[in-house]
Structures are given as C-alpha cells and as structure tokens.
Design a protein around this motif. Structure first.
Motif, PDB file in Angstrom:
ATOM      1  N   UNK A   1       0.780  -1.536   0.081  1.00 46.06           N
ATOM      2  CA  UNK A   1       0.175   0.063   0.058  1.00 46.06           C
ATOM      3  C   UNK A   1       0.849   1.062   0.229  1.00 46.06           C
ATOM      4  N   UNK A   2       2.256   1.112   0.798  1.00 41.22           N
ATOM      5  CA  UNK A   2       2.814   2.147   0.750  1.00 41.22           C
ATOM      6  C   UNK A   2       3.590   2.487  -1.007  1.00 41.22           C
TER       7      UNK A   2
ATOM      8  N   UNK B   1      10.431   6.569   7.481  1.00 36.34           N
ATOM      9  CA  UNK B   1       9.587   5.826   7.620  1.00 36.34           C
ATOM     10  C   UNK B   1       9.365   4.621   8.186  1.00 36.34           C
ATOM     11  N   UNK B   2       8.343   3.945   8.851  1.00 34.81           N
ATOM     12  CA  UNK B   2       8.630   3.261  10.141  1.00 34.81           C
ATOM     13  C   UNK B   2       7.669   1.713   9.957  1.00 34.81           C
ATOM     14  N   UNK B   3       8.087   0.444  10.228  1.00 28.17           N
ATOM     15  CA  UNK B   3       6.851  -0.355  10.804  1.00 28.17           C
ATOM     16  C   UNK B   3       6.845  -1.163  11.641  1.00 28.17           C
TER      17      UNK B   3
ATOM     18  N   UNK C   1       1.259  -2.259  10.563  1.00 28.14           N
ATOM     19  CA  UNK C   1       1.218  -0.965  10.770  1.00 28.14           C
ATOM     20  C   UNK C   1       2.068  -0.015  10.124  1.00 28.14           C
ATOM     21  N   UNK C   2       2.308   1.493   9.824  1.00 24.40           N
ATOM     22  CA  UNK C   2       3.304   2.068   9.374  1.00 24.40           C
ATOM     23  C   UNK C   2       2.838   3.466   9.232  1.00 24.40           C
ATOM     24  N   UNK C   3       4.111   4.394   8.921  1.00 22.20           N
ATOM     25  CA  UNK C   3       3.888   5.653   9.264  1.00 22.20           C
ATOM     26  C   UNK C   3       4.973   6.031   8.435  1.00 22.20           C
ATOM     27  N   UNK C   4       4.388   7.176   7.744  1.00 23.95           N
ATOM     28  CA  UNK C   4       5.168   7.667   6.465  1.00 23.95           C
ATOM     29  C   UNK C   4       5.790   9.395   6.748  1.00 23.95           C
TER      30      UNK C   4
ATOM     31  N   UNK D   1       1.969  13.431   8.668  1.00 23.77           N
ATOM     32  CA  UNK D   1       2.022  11.736   8.335  1.00 23.77           C
ATOM     33  C   UNK D   1       0.729  10.880   7.416  1.00 23.77           C
ATOM     34  N   UNK D   2       1.305  10.125   6.819  1.00 23.47           N
ATOM     35  CA  UNK D   2       0.196   9.135   6.494  1.00 23.47           C
ATOM     36  C   UNK D   2       0.224   8.161   7.387  1.00 23.47           C
ATOM     37  N   UNK D   3      -0.734   7.504   7.932  1.00 22.76           N
ATOM     38  CA  UNK D   3      -0.823   6.039   8.802  1.00 22.76           C
ATOM     39  C   UNK D   3      -1.625   5.460   8.041  1.00 22.76           C
TER      40      UNK D   3
END
Length: 147
Positions: A24-25, A40-42, A58-61, A121-123
């Motif tokens: 998705x990212x 970016x973190x997962x 889950x991810x944060x961009x 950010x985009x979560x």
C-alpha cells in the motif's frame, strides 16, 4: 470465551501483514510520485486493548510540513484526489481526525498538520488477521526505506 484470534478467518502470516502495508505504501508513493519521504516505520499493532492477537501491520510515512495549515489542507486534498483516481476510496465507517482512504483492505490516514510534530504523516493500517505475532514481538518498530 472465544478470543479475538480464534475468530479470525483466513489469517495472515506476519510476513503477509507486513507486505500488505508495504504494498500500500508503494502504491501511494507511486501515485504521489513527488512526495518527499522524511522517514518511514513499520510495526505490528494489536487490534484490541489487551495487546493480544490478532495483530495488523502498521506503518507511518512522514513527509515535510507545508508553509501553512491552509496550504497543508490544500496539498492533502490534492493528494487524496490523485489517490481516488488510482482506486483508493472512502470508508464512511472509519472515523479519524485526518482524511481516510482505503484500498485492498488497507486504511490510509492523512493526518492534519499540527504545531507539535515536525512532519506530517500518513498512517497505514492493515487487516487484523495476523494471529501468529505475540505481545513480545508486536511493538518493535522497524525503519524502512521507501522510494
């Protein structure tokens, strides 16, 4: 009493839950090809308050702030419009302070710009179908490199 994990049909492996949000990212960044990723973190998050399975990827961009709140709102609206044309849609049942889109059972939340964080950010939230991950493995964040 049946646990949440026992009620999961068609579970995902930890690798599949990671791939789900990573794909998705990549889709988002491929569509928004000018978005500058700061970091970016997962991680895997529990889908309940007890920290028990099931878990989801889950991810944060993070990306740079805009010059103003109004400019940020305008930029997010443009990004959302681009993503809608690429197959992302709304989820009227998911409530957030940000703008929410979904595609392929992944939720993307575009957080509003605020003064207390250095970046916007985009979560990304995957499906609650990983019943293999344990509490001890779940909260570890992993820095990821995105194009």
């Amino acid at each position: 009493m049946q646990s949440d994990a026992d009620r999961v049909s068609n579970p995902l492996t930890p690798e599949q839950s990671r791939t789900q949000v990573m794909d998705a990212a990549h889709d988002i960044l491929g569509t928004l090809n000018n978005l500058q990723v700061v970091e970016a973190f997962f991680w895997r998050g529990s889908c309940n308050d007890q920290g028990d399975p099931p878990f989801r990827g889950e991810m944060r961009i993070a990306y740079p702030p805009a010059a103003s709140f109004a400019e940020s709102e305008s930029q997010i609206a443009q990004m959302v419009d681009q993503l809608r044309h690429a197959g992302w849609g709304s989820d009227p049942d998911f409530h957030s302070h940000g703008t929410v889109l979904t595609k392929g059972n992944v939720v993307a939340i575009f957080g509003p710009q605020n003064v207390s964080t250095p970046n916007r950010d985009i979560q990304l939230l995957g499906e609650c179908r990983d019943v293999t991950t344990t509490k001890d493995q779940s909260g570890k964040t992993e820095r990821v490199t995105l194009p």
